[in-house]
Design a protein around this motif. Structure first.
Motif, PDB file in Angstrom:
ATOM      1  N   THR A 498       0.686  -1.303  -0.047  1.00 60.10           N
ATOM      2  CA  THR A 498       0.207   0.155   0.124  1.00 60.10           C
ATOM      3  C   THR A 498       0.882   1.354  -0.149  1.00 60.10           C
ATOM      4  O   THR A 498       2.020   1.392   0.938  1.00 60.10           O
ATOM      5  N   VAL A 499       0.552   2.289  -1.174  1.00 59.18           N
ATOM      6  CA  VAL A 499       1.610   3.475  -1.212  1.00 59.18           C
ATOM      7  C   VAL A 499       0.738   4.719  -0.677  1.00 59.18           C
ATOM      8  O   VAL A 499      -0.410   4.898  -1.192  1.00 59.18           O
ATOM      9  N   VAL A 500       1.504   5.514   0.124  1.00 54.53           N
ATOM     10  CA  VAL A 500       0.873   6.737   0.437  1.00 54.53           C
ATOM     11  C   VAL A 500       2.094   7.637  -0.135  1.00 54.53           C
ATOM     12  O   VAL A 500       3.012   7.762   0.441  1.00 54.53           O
ATOM     13  N   ILE A 501       1.679   8.655  -0.766  1.00 56.66           N
ATOM     14  CA  ILE A 501       2.399   9.810  -1.143  1.00 56.66           C
ATOM     15  C   ILE A 501       1.840  11.228  -0.923  1.00 56.66           C
ATOM     16  O   ILE A 501       0.766  11.321  -0.872  1.00 56.66           O
ATOM     17  N   ALA A 502       2.716  11.982  -1.061  1.00 51.56           N
ATOM     18  CA  ALA A 502       2.460  13.657  -0.839  1.00 51.56           C
ATOM     19  C   ALA A 502       2.769  14.276  -2.203  1.00 51.56           C
ATOM     20  O   ALA A 502       3.667  14.143  -2.465  1.00 51.56           O
ATOM     21  N   LEU A 503       1.854  15.129  -2.925  1.00 52.52           N
ATOM     22  CA  LEU A 503       2.043  15.607  -4.009  1.00 52.52           C
ATOM     23  C   LEU A 503       1.189  16.949  -3.943  1.00 52.52           C
ATOM     24  O   LEU A 503       0.393  17.063  -3.102  1.00 52.52           O
ATOM     25  N   HIS A 504       1.969  18.069  -4.360  1.00 53.70           N
ATOM     26  CA  HIS A 504       1.081  19.378  -4.599  1.00 53.70           C
ATOM     27  C   HIS A 504      -0.301  19.111  -5.442  1.00 53.70           C
ATOM     28  O   HIS A 504      -1.227  19.581  -4.786  1.00 53.70           O
ATOM     29  N   ALA A 505      -0.213  18.252  -6.347  1.00 61.06           N
ATOM     30  CA  ALA A 505      -1.470  18.270  -7.265  1.00 61.06           C
ATOM     31  C   ALA A 505      -1.093  16.690  -7.942  1.00 61.06           C
ATOM     32  O   ALA A 505      -0.143  16.436  -8.122  1.00 61.06           O
ATOM     33  N   VAL A 506      -2.327  16.123  -8.156  1.00 62.92           N
ATOM     34  CA  VAL A 506      -2.249  14.755  -8.698  1.00 62.92           C
ATOM     35  C   VAL A 506      -2.251  14.974 -10.438  1.00 62.92           C
ATOM     36  O   VAL A 506      -3.004  15.782 -10.979  1.00 62.92           O
ATOM     37  N   PRO A 507      -1.157  14.383 -11.097  1.00 60.85           N
ATOM     38  CA  PRO A 507      -1.343  14.605 -12.610  1.00 60.85           C
ATOM     39  C   PRO A 507      -2.447  14.170 -13.033  1.00 60.85           C
ATOM     40  O   PRO A 507      -3.128  13.015 -12.560  1.00 60.85           O
ATOM     41  N   ALA A 508      -2.954  14.758 -14.359  1.00 60.49           N
ATOM     42  CA  ALA A 508      -4.322  14.276 -14.961  1.00 60.49           C
ATOM     43  C   ALA A 508      -4.132  12.857 -15.446  1.00 60.49           C
ATOM     44  O   ALA A 508      -5.125  12.317 -15.037  1.00 60.49           O
ATOM     45  N   TRP A 509      -3.107  12.420 -15.881  1.00 59.93           N
ATOM     46  CA  TRP A 509      -3.119  11.007 -16.343  1.00 59.93           C
ATOM     47  C   TRP A 509      -3.251   9.913 -15.338  1.00 59.93           C
ATOM     48  O   TRP A 509      -3.819   9.106 -15.336  1.00 59.93           O
ATOM     49  N   LEU A 510      -2.715  10.373 -13.854  1.00 59.14           N
ATOM     50  CA  LEU A 510      -2.842   9.620 -12.793  1.00 59.14           C
ATOM     51  C   LEU A 510      -4.112   9.650 -12.388  1.00 59.14           C
ATOM     52  O   LEU A 510      -4.775   8.712 -11.744  1.00 59.14           O
ATOM     53  N   GLU A 511      -4.635  10.962 -12.061  1.00 56.76           N
ATOM     54  CA  GLU A 511      -6.050  10.983 -11.859  1.00 56.76           C
ATOM     55  C   GLU A 511      -7.179  10.151 -12.566  1.00 56.76           C
ATOM     56  O   GLU A 511      -8.215   9.681 -11.939  1.00 56.76           O
ATOM     57  N   SER A 512      -6.941  10.023 -13.766  1.00 60.85           N
ATOM     58  CA  SER A 512      -7.984   9.357 -14.699  1.00 60.85           C
ATOM     59  C   SER A 512      -7.668   8.036 -14.652  1.00 60.85           C
ATOM     60  O   SER A 512      -8.488   7.308 -15.311  1.00 60.85           O
ATOM     61  N   SER A 513      -6.847   7.476 -14.175  1.00 57.72           N
ATOM     62  CA  SER A 513      -6.496   6.157 -14.213  1.00 57.72           C
ATOM     63  C   SER A 513      -7.290   5.215 -13.296  1.00 57.72           C
ATOM     64  O   SER A 513      -7.502   4.029 -13.475  1.00 57.72           O
ATOM     65  N   GLY A 514      -8.013   6.083 -12.210  1.00 54.17           N
ATOM     66  CA  GLY A 514      -8.779   5.281 -11.375  1.00 54.17           C
ATOM     67  C   GLY A 514      -7.878   4.465 -10.438  1.00 54.17           C
ATOM     68  O   GLY A 514      -8.729   3.716  -9.506  1.00 54.17           O
ATOM     69  N   GLN A 515      -6.808   4.638 -10.324  1.00 48.29           N
ATOM     70  CA  GLN A 515      -6.017   3.821  -9.451  1.00 48.29           C
ATOM     71  C   GLN A 515      -5.508   4.492  -7.963  1.00 48.29           C
ATOM     72  O   GLN A 515      -5.070   3.687  -7.291  1.00 48.29           O
ATOM     73  N   VAL A 516      -5.966   5.704  -7.799  1.00 45.17           N
ATOM     74  CA  VAL A 516      -5.430   6.396  -6.756  1.00 45.17           C
ATOM     75  C   VAL A 516      -6.787   7.243  -5.940  1.00 45.17           C
ATOM     76  O   VAL A 516      -7.846   7.374  -6.437  1.00 45.17           O
ATOM     77  N   THR A 517      -6.572   7.149  -4.656  1.00 45.87           N
ATOM     78  CA  THR A 517      -7.508   7.724  -3.845  1.00 45.87           C
ATOM     79  C   THR A 517      -6.813   9.123  -3.367  1.00 45.87           C
ATOM     80  O   THR A 517      -5.764   8.991  -2.707  1.00 45.87           O
ATOM     81  N   GLN A 518      -7.686  10.280  -3.256  1.00 45.31           N
ATOM     82  CA  GLN A 518      -7.039  11.394  -3.110  1.00 45.31           C
ATOM     83  C   GLN A 518      -7.484  12.099  -1.585  1.00 45.31           C
ATOM     84  O   GLN A 518      -8.594  11.705  -1.327  1.00 45.31           O
ATOM     85  N   LEU A 519      -6.495  12.553  -1.041  1.00 44.45           N
ATOM     86  CA  LEU A 519      -6.892  13.185   0.201  1.00 44.45           C
ATOM     87  C   LEU A 519      -6.427  14.607   0.266  1.00 44.45           C
ATOM     88  O   LEU A 519      -5.213  14.725   0.564  1.00 44.45           O
ATOM     89  N   PRO A 520      -7.202  15.687  -0.283  1.00 45.68           N
ATOM     90  CA  PRO A 520      -6.658  16.989  -0.013  1.00 45.68           C
ATOM     91  C   PRO A 520      -6.797  17.579   1.249  1.00 45.68           C
ATOM     92  O   PRO A 520      -7.674  17.411   2.042  1.00 45.68           O
TER      93      PRO A 520
END
Length: 526
Positions: A498-520
């Motif tokens: 299980t992977v948890v990462i911190a980013l300023h914003a999720v790239p569009a290609w990753l957001e559209s992949s449906g593979q991630v859960t976002q926590l703003p």
């Protein structure tokens, strides 16, 4: 249950009993030493006077027996004192050290919040030693001096008169006052200054090329020279203070000895020698009070630091994050976060499947790094590795490489890695394109690698551990878009982690992949 609750009290009583026994033995040993000195002098003088007389009925049996008794008591007392006092002091040191780690373990967040650095830990261990050894270096000397002075004053008053006894008591009290006024933290301050200076010199050597290129070498040399000068000046001032204290106590001791010997009615030669030698022993012990006062001041400062180390950032208004749990049943609940991490009153919950990714997003200052550190800390407290795998591995934004090669750094995580394994992982992270291999030296702190290379080296070392949960702060920092997409692709393709990462914003290609859960975590606007 009741037995375990009484255990700390039992240990505390035993420690106090051991310390009290050691102090008693120390007093007995020093009283025996003073008695041996005074009685031996009286005995020798009395024998000389008796031998010079034409007729004498002087009996040497009782005095010689007293000398032997004092000698045996002195030897036995000194030996027993060392055993018991050192055992008591070591127990105090061990208790102080254990209490330090217990406090850190009880909070759990201290290391993750950066409160327990290597420097702080080193200083805390030294403080624990100072606090524990104060029993020998300070408490025992004061107790022995007080008992010895009391006994000597009584003996002198009984053998001559009250006047010389009062003079002796006044001299010891004056020496104690001067010792108490001696600065007690000089040695500690000097050690701290030397330590800071060594740290700056090591840093300057490592960064000398950069400093020279900036034209800052001369300024650094001037600053270092100034610090050396201040250190030497502080040493000289401390030496002068110690010399003045030693000189003052020595003069007072000599004056007291003379005044005690000549004050009062004229005693016989044996009594005169007895009073002089007994007073000499007491005054010699009193001269050690300056060192005892310094040790006491050092121990008090150490105790203050030990009991005031910041461990938590408690706040009743802090928000909570609850019921984080992965599919591997690794989780935690009900722990506090610093106020900057979440909005007031906000409660978060999430379930992330094995092989999935949670992306914590937000602008700078929104609390991403704080949240990730807290997640890692809580997972480490609540779980253990399963099947030889660690429960959680975190890659901080300011991770560290040790001087050596890439292979030696990665083998700190997994000693079974061969150079071929390391080279294969470097290729997976596209680091071989930069010519990096397992035998590539990284320099002090990874100085020979670029920022983007460092991020991937940190990540590769963490992947070598194959953790259940991998937490990475800003994994794409310093990477171009193509390399960043490749690295994120690797992280989204870890089927058993299980992977948890911190980013300023999720790239569009990753957001559209449906593979991630976002926590703003972005704070609301004004």
């Amino acid at each position: 249950m009741s037995g375990s609750s009484r255990s700390p009290n039992v240990h505390g009583r035993r420690a106090r009993s051991l310390a009290a026994g050691g102090l008693t033995l120390a007093v007995v040993a020093e009283l025996s030493s003073a008695g041996l000195l005074g009685l031996s002098g009286w005995f020798i003088s009395a024998c000389a006077v008796a031998g010079a007389a034409t007729f004498s009925s002087f009996s040497y049996v009782a005095p010689s027996g007293g000398v032997r008794a004092f000698a045996l008591a002195r030897v036995a007392g000194n030996y027993s004192k060392r055993l018991v006092l050192h055992a008591a002091a070591l127990r105090r040191v061990a208790t102080a050290r254990a209490g330090l780690f217990d406090r850190a373990a009880a909070t759990g967040r201290a290391q993750e919040d950066g409160l327990w650095s290597g420097e702080l830990l080193d200083r805390s261990m030294a403080d624990a030693d100072s606090a524990g050894m104060a029993l020998i270096e300070s408490t025992t000397r004061f107790a022995v001096t007080a008992a010895l002075t009391t006994g000597a004053v009584i003996a002198v008053g009984a053998s001559t008169s009250l006047a010389p006894a009062a003079v002796l008591a006044a001299g010891v009290v004056l020496m104690a006052v001067i010792a108490h006024r001696t600065p007690g933290t000089t040695r500690e301050t000097e050690q701290h200054t030397r330590k800071a200076l060594r740290g700056e010199l090591v840093t300057a050597v490592d960064a000398w090329t950069e400093l020279a290129s900036l034209g800052a070498a001369e300024q650094l040399a001037a600053r270092t020279t100034a610090r050396f000068t201040r250190l030497d000046s502080a040493r000289e001032a401390a030496g002068r203070r110690r010399h003045r204290t030693t000189l003052a106590t020595g003069l007072i001791g000599a004056a007291t000895l003379i005044a005690t010997a000549v004050t009062g009615s004229a005693p016989g030669a044996p009594t005169f020698v007895f009073v002089a030698l007994l007073s000499l022993g007491v005054l010699a012990q009193a001269e050690q009070l300056a060192n005892a006062a310094q040790a006491r001041a050092t121990a008090k400062a150490a105790h203050r630091r030990l009991t005031s180390v910041p461990l938590t950032a408690n706040d009743p208004t802090i928000a909570q994050i609850r019921s984080w749990r992965t599919e591997q049943d690794i989780g935690f609940a009900d722990y506090l976060l610093p106020p900057m991490a979440l909005r007031p009153g906000r409660v978060l919950g999430a379930t992330v499947a094995r092989g999935a990714m949670l992306v914590v997003t937000g602008r700078s200052g929104s609390g991403k790094s704080t949240l990730l550190r807290t997640l890692a800390s809580s997972l480490r407290q609540a779980t253990e590795g399963r099947g030889g795998r660690p429960a959680v591995v975190a890659v901080a934004a300011d991770d560290h490489l040790f001087t050596g090669t890439l292979g030696s750094n990665w083998r700190l995580a997994n000693p079974a890695l061969t150079d071929n394994d390391v080279d294969a992982r470097l290729a997976q992270l596209w680091l071989n394109d930069s010519g990096l291999t397992a035998t590539t030296p990284v320099g002090p702190g990874g100085r020979q690698l670029s920022g983007g290379e460092l991020r991937r080296v940190y990540l590769g070392r963490a992947l070598a551990l194959n953790p259940h949960v991998l937490i990475v702060d800003e994994p794409t920092t310093g990477l171009d878009d193509r390399t960043a997409r490749h690295v994120l692709g690797i992280l989204t393709n870890l089927p058993d982690t299980t992977v948890v990462i911190a980013l300023h914003a999720v790239p569009a290609w990753l957001e559209s992949s449906g593979q991630v859960t976002q926590l703003p975590l972005d704070h609301p606007g004004p």
